[in-house]
Design a protein around this motif. Structure first.
Motif, mmCIF file in Angstrom:
data_model
loop_
_atom_site.group_PDB
_atom_site.id
_atom_site.type_symbol
_atom_site.label_atom_id
_atom_site.label_comp_id
_atom_site.label_asym_id
_atom_site.label_seq_id
_atom_site.Cartn_x
_atom_site.Cartn_y
_atom_site.Cartn_z
ATOM 1 N N ASP A 110 0.850 -1.194 0.000
ATOM 2 C CA ASP A 110 0.000 0.000 0.000
ATOM 3 C C ASP A 110 0.881 1.237 0.000
ATOM 4 O OD1 ASP A 110 -2.591 -0.371 -0.342
ATOM 5 O OD2 ASP A 110 -3.135 -0.528 1.772
ATOM 6 N N LEU A 111 1.075 1.820 -1.167
ATOM 7 C CA LEU A 111 1.876 3.030 -1.249
ATOM 8 C C LEU A 111 0.928 4.219 -1.355
ATOM 9 C CD1 LEU A 111 4.664 1.939 -3.748
ATOM 10 C CD2 LEU A 111 4.711 1.881 -1.275
ATOM 11 N N PRO A 112 1.269 5.338 -0.709
ATOM 12 C CA PRO A 112 0.399 6.509 -0.825
ATOM 13 C C PRO A 112 0.419 7.058 -2.250
ATOM 14 C CG PRO A 112 2.413 7.065 0.311
ATOM 15 C CD PRO A 112 2.439 5.587 0.129
ATOM 16 N N ASN A 113 -0.612 7.779 -2.588
ATOM 17 C CA ASN A 113 -0.727 8.375 -3.903
ATOM 18 C C ASN A 113 0.033 9.699 -3.901
ATOM 19 O OD1 ASN A 113 -1.515 8.643 -6.452
ATOM 20 N ND2 ASN A 113 -3.641 9.190 -6.001
ATOM 21 N N PHE A 114 1.199 9.727 -4.530
ATOM 22 C CA PHE A 114 1.976 10.969 -4.529
ATOM 23 C C PHE A 114 2.395 11.325 -5.944
ATOM 24 C CE2 PHE A 114 4.945 7.490 -3.859
ATOM 25 C CZ PHE A 114 5.950 7.775 -4.770
ATOM 26 N N GLY A 115 2.825 12.574 -6.109
ATOM 27 C CA GLY A 115 3.249 13.039 -7.424
ATOM 28 C C GLY A 115 4.345 14.064 -7.288
ATOM 29 N N ALA A 116 4.688 14.699 -8.400
ATOM 30 C CA ALA A 116 5.772 15.679 -8.402
ATOM 31 C C ALA A 116 5.420 16.833 -7.463
ATOM 32 C CB ALA A 116 6.008 16.197 -9.806
ATOM 33 N N GLY A 117 6.408 17.294 -6.708
ATOM 34 C CA GLY A 117 6.208 18.412 -5.797
ATOM 35 C C GLY A 117 5.886 17.985 -4.381
ATOM 36 N N ASP A 118 5.508 16.733 -4.191
ATOM 37 C CA ASP A 118 5.192 16.247 -2.852
ATOM 38 C C ASP A 118 6.476 15.908 -2.096
ATOM 39 O OD1 ASP A 118 2.709 16.463 -3.808
ATOM 40 O OD2 ASP A 118 2.269 14.319 -3.911
ATOM 41 N N THR A 119 6.423 16.095 -0.789
ATOM 42 C CA THR A 119 7.552 15.693 0.049
ATOM 43 C C THR A 119 7.229 14.338 0.673
ATOM 44 O OG1 THR A 119 7.946 18.004 0.524
ATOM 45 C CG2 THR A 119 9.056 16.411 1.923
ATOM 46 N N ILE A 120 8.132 13.372 0.462
ATOM 47 C CA ILE A 120 7.871 12.034 0.986
ATOM 48 C C ILE A 120 9.084 11.521 1.743
ATOM 49 C CG2 ILE A 120 6.220 11.400 -0.814
ATOM 50 C CD1 ILE A 120 8.441 9.778 -2.128
ATOM 51 N N THR A 121 8.859 10.544 2.571
ATOM 52 C CA THR A 121 9.959 9.825 3.231
ATOM 53 C C THR A 121 9.894 8.379 2.771
ATOM 54 O OG1 THR A 121 9.613 11.237 5.133
ATOM 55 C CG2 THR A 121 11.075 9.360 5.423
ATOM 56 N N VAL A 122 10.992 7.908 2.191
ATOM 57 C CA VAL A 122 11.068 6.524 1.742
ATOM 58 C C VAL A 122 11.812 5.738 2.807
ATOM 59 C CG1 VAL A 122 11.828 4.979 -0.072
ATOM 60 C CG2 VAL A 122 11.174 7.313 -0.642
ATOM 61 N N HIS A 123 11.153 4.721 3.322
ATOM 62 C CA HIS A 123 11.823 3.825 4.281
ATOM 63 C C HIS A 123 12.385 2.667 3.475
ATOM 64 C CE1 HIS A 123 10.136 6.102 7.570
ATOM 65 N NE2 HIS A 123 8.986 6.100 6.918
ATOM 66 N N TYR A 124 13.710 2.661 3.339
ATOM 67 C CA TYR A 124 14.371 1.750 2.404
ATOM 68 C C TYR A 124 15.174 0.712 3.171
ATOM 69 C CZ TYR A 124 16.499 0.590 -2.087
ATOM 70 O OH TYR A 124 16.877 -0.044 -3.238
ATOM 71 N N LYS A 125 14.968 -0.550 2.822
ATOM 72 C CA LYS A 125 15.704 -1.622 3.503
ATOM 73 C C LYS A 125 17.116 -1.688 2.966
ATOM 74 C CE LYS A 125 11.682 -4.559 3.822
ATOM 75 N NZ LYS A 125 11.086 -5.662 3.084
ATOM 76 N N ILE A 126 18.077 -1.772 3.877
ATOM 77 C CA ILE A 126 19.470 -1.882 3.445
ATOM 78 C C ILE A 126 20.075 -3.128 4.073
ATOM 79 C CG2 ILE A 126 21.740 -0.842 3.722
ATOM 80 C CD1 ILE A 126 20.561 1.773 3.091
ATOM 81 N N LYS A 127 20.720 -3.928 3.232
ATOM 82 C CA LYS A 127 21.333 -5.164 3.712
ATOM 83 C C LYS A 127 22.810 -4.918 3.954
ATOM 84 C CE LYS A 127 18.858 -9.304 2.486
ATOM 85 N NZ LYS A 127 18.477 -10.132 1.380
ATOM 86 N N GLU A 128 23.270 -5.223 5.149
ATOM 87 C CA GLU A 128 24.701 -5.143 5.435
ATOM 88 C C GLU A 128 25.113 -6.519 5.915
ATOM 89 O OE1 GLU A 128 24.495 -2.035 8.235
ATOM 90 O OE2 GLU A 128 24.980 -0.475 6.790
ATOM 91 N N GLY A 129 25.758 -7.275 5.038
ATOM 92 C CA GLY A 129 26.086 -8.662 5.374
ATOM 93 C C GLY A 129 24.798 -9.430 5.551
ATOM 94 N N SER A 130 24.586 -9.977 6.747
ATOM 95 C CA SER A 130 23.353 -10.727 6.986
ATOM 96 C C SER A 130 22.324 -9.843 7.683
ATOM 97 C CB SER A 130 23.664 -11.964 7.830
ATOM 98 O OG SER A 130 24.286 -11.570 9.039
ATOM 99 N N LYS A 131 22.757 -8.675 8.166
ATOM 100 C CA LYS A 131 21.835 -7.800 8.892
ATOM 101 C C LYS A 131 21.037 -6.933 7.936
ATOM 102 C CE LYS A 131 24.263 -6.855 13.130
ATOM 103 N NZ LYS A 131 24.997 -5.741 13.710
ATOM 104 N N GLU A 132 19.845 -6.577 8.349
ATOM 105 C CA GLU A 132 19.013 -5.700 7.542
ATOM 106 C C GLU A 132 18.530 -4.552 8.412
ATOM 107 O OE1 GLU A 132 16.209 -7.284 4.163
ATOM 108 O OE2 GLU A 132 15.021 -6.700 5.896
ATOM 109 N N ARG A 133 18.666 -3.316 7.905
ATOM 110 C CA ARG A 133 18.133 -2.190 8.669
ATOM 111 C C ARG A 133 17.359 -1.293 7.716
ATOM 112 N NH1 ARG A 133 21.174 2.436 8.045
ATOM 113 N NH2 ARG A 133 23.048 2.149 6.811
ATOM 114 N N ILE A 134 16.663 -0.330 8.279
ATOM 115 C CA ILE A 134 15.837 0.542 7.446
ATOM 116 C C ILE A 134 16.375 1.956 7.492
ATOM 117 C CG2 ILE A 134 13.559 1.610 7.313
ATOM 118 C CD1 ILE A 134 12.402 -1.117 7.953
ATOM 119 N N GLN A 135 16.581 2.528 6.312
ATOM 120 C CA GLN A 135 17.109 3.879 6.212
ATOM 121 C C GLN A 135 16.009 4.800 5.712
ATOM 122 O OE1 GLN A 135 19.914 4.877 3.016
ATOM 123 N NE2 GLN A 135 21.461 5.116 4.592
#
Lengths: 205, 116
Positions: free
Chosen positions: B17-42
């Motif tokens: 479920d992603l919000p409906n956004f377009g150009a000009g909107d300010t958003i925060t992307v919570h992105y999963k990052i894998k470091e070795g076997s660990k996973e964190r969210i940036q």
């Protein structure tokens, strides 16, 4: 060996289970019709001839028409022979994507896009004459030397030079099969294949 | 084009479920990052410059100013690494692609907020 004739639909990309973005090509393959079965006894070798894509009767020559009538099919615009095909085939049989194993690799053959008259940098990946200084001018994409001087006093045959590029039959080997969708005759392979969208390709496994 | 959609649907996983956004909107992307076997969210917060492509190839560009340097990041819309997207502000812009924002700095680079 198993083979099919198909049509290149286009490229897209999908995400793998690990989250990798994989470029892939969508091909509409088959259904093909067996138009002739060649055997070692009668023709000297074993092969199956397949036909793909309809064509109008008024565009078919009478000898061709006779050939298709013998197999009991409508005229087809593309006819390709596949050597040493596995399994039993009879003229008039339908061949679909079921002959291709989903967990395997395929070779795809097609006619590459024509590029026209191109120089050696694009055609053969030459690096050009590199420098803009050291006495060089206006020859960044030049081929450089064609060979020695007084001996042999000629340019060797096959020297790579500028000329027509593309528009020739090319085979890409070992493309991984990502998915086969039998109900819509679609096969998805990893990577790119020769030719433009809508061009005919031959799939071999 | 139709058969391409057939192929894309065959690979489709359940849509987030992603919000409906377009150009000009300010958003925060919570992105999963894998470091070795660990996973964190940036978290990556910025202004959406454009949404591009269709089907599984859809991407969006987010621009932010980090230590006085403009940073732009392109995310595939259906990337499995996107944990979630938060819509912070709706912006009022006239264009679908607001590349003019790249040349603007300071007070000029503000985007009027849409009040709902």
């Amino acid at each position: 060996m198993a083979g099919l004739i198909g049509k290149k639909i286009g490229m897209t990309s999908v995400f793998s289970v690990e989250g990798k973005n994989i470029p892939c090509t969508v091909i509409e393959a088959g259904p093909c019709v067996v138009t002739q079965v060649k055997t070692a006894k009668t023709d000297g070798y074993d092969a199956v001839q397949l036909g793909f894509s309809e064509k109008k009767e008024k565009h078919t020559t009478k000898p061709e028409m006779g050939h298709f009538k013998k197999a009991g099919t409508t005229p087809k615009s593309h006819v390709v022979e596949f050597r040493d095909a596995e399994g039993e085939f009879k003229p008039g049989d339908q061949v679909t994507l079921s002959v291709i194993n989903e967990e395997g690799w395929v070779d795809v053959c097609g006619i590459s896009k024509g590029k026209g008259f191109q120089g050696v940098v694009k055609r053969y990946n030459f690096h050009g004459v590199g420098d803009a200084t050291h006495g060089q001018k206006d020859r960044l994409r030049a081929p450089g030397s064609l060979g020695a001087s007084s001996y042999p006093s000629r340019v060797f045959k096959g020297m790579r030079m500028a000329g027509r590029m593309g528009g020739e039959r090319k085979t890409i080997q070992n493309l991984k099969v990502l998915k086969i969708i039998p109900e819509s005759n679609v096969i998805v392979v990893k990577g790119s294949i020769p030719g433009c969208k809508g061009s005919t390709v031959i799939i071999n496994q | 084009m139709d058969l391409i959609k057939v192929a894309e649907n065959a690979f489709a996983v359940e849509k987030k479920d992603l919000p409906n956004f377009g150009a000009g909107d300010t958003i925060t992307v919570h992105y999963k990052i894998k470091e070795g076997s660990k996973e964190r969210i940036q978290d990556y917060r910025g202004v959406v410059l454009q949404i591009k492509g269709e089907g599984t190839k859809k991407t969006f560009t987010v621009r932010k100013i980090s230590n006085n340097i403009g940073v732009e990041r392109i995310f595939p819309m259906f990337s499995p690494f996107i944990d979630s997207i938060e819509l912070n502000k709706k912006g009022v812009v006239r264009r679908k692609r607001i590349f003019y924002l790249r040349k603007l700095t300071g007070k000029k680079a503000r985007i009027k907020e849409k009040r709902i």
